[in-house]
Design an enzyme around this catalytic site. Structure first.
Site, PDB file in Angstrom:
ATOM      1  CG  HIS A  61      -0.254   0.177   2.522  1.00 15.97           C
ATOM      2  ND1 HIS A  61       0.356  -0.867   3.180  1.00 15.97           N
ATOM      3  CD2 HIS A  61      -0.072   1.268   3.300  1.00 15.97           C
ATOM      4  CE1 HIS A  61       0.874  -0.432   4.311  1.00 15.97           C
ATOM      5  NE2 HIS A  61       0.638   0.870   4.410  1.00 15.97           N
ATOM      6  CG  HIS A  63       0.265   5.776   3.989  1.00 12.04           C
ATOM      7  ND1 HIS A  63      -0.817   5.822   4.830  1.00 12.04           N
ATOM      8  CD2 HIS A  63       0.822   4.559   4.160  1.00 12.04           C
ATOM      9  CE1 HIS A  63      -0.905   4.687   5.488  1.00 12.04           C
ATOM     10  NE2 HIS A  63       0.088   3.896   5.097  1.00 12.04           N
ATOM     11  CE1 TYR A 128     -15.718  30.816  16.870  1.00 14.23           C
ATOM     12  CE2 TYR A 128     -16.799  29.673  15.051  1.00 14.23           C
ATOM     13  CZ  TYR A 128     -16.276  30.828  15.605  1.00 14.23           C
ATOM     14  OH  TYR A 128     -16.294  31.997  14.888  1.00 14.23           O
ATOM     15  CD  GLN A 132     -20.160  31.567  16.537  1.00 15.58           C
ATOM     16  OE1 GLN A 132     -20.327  32.591  15.898  1.00 15.58           O
ATOM     17  NE2 GLN A 132     -19.017  31.314  17.193  1.00 15.58           N
TER      18      GLN A 132
END
Length: 136
Positions: A61, A63, A128, A132
């Protein structure tokens, strides 16, 4: 500070970790194949207006850390990477690969793994947004 990119109507920072696996997880990737794959992927990323940040692999494989822009359909891009690289690798290393795939036009598995990378952790983003101020 994040490394933001800009297009005409958007600001973005899209980084992905892509893992491609050889068909049947055959351990057929050698150092010369890794070198050739990197050349192919760098060239394809330039054509797609992307950036290959990091690349490496093992015998079964590879990456990639990619920086993409939002104009790109992710699945179409990955399909192009796999199709083009498979064609070149099968052509350039046909003798070597025939030991693993018996002259079949195969190199990559149909599947892949794609992960987003970077930015704040999900918990921070969620907090976050929760904090608000609401508009009444």
């Amino acid at each position: 500070m994040q490394d933001f990119k800009k297009l005409h109507h958007c600001v973005y920072n899209l980084k992905y970790h892509l893992v491609l696996v050889t068909k049947y997880r055959r351990k057929c990737i050698t150092d010369p194949i890794i070198i050739r794959l990197k050349e192919i992927f760098v060239e394809l990323c330039l054509k797609w207006e992307c950036n290959l940040i990091e690349f490496n692999g093992e015998p079964d494989h590879i990456h990639m850390l990619l920086e993409l822009n939002p104009k790109i359909a992710l699945s179409t891009f990955i399909n192009n990477l796999k199709t083009v690289s498979s064609r070149y690798i099968r052509k350039d290393f046909s003798n070597h690969l025939s030991k693993f795939y018996y002259n079949n036009p195969i190199f990559w598995s149909r599947s892949y793994c794609i992960l987003t990378y970077g930015g704040a952790p999900l918990s921070v983003i969620k907090q976050y947004i929760e904090q608000q101020a609401r508009v009444d």
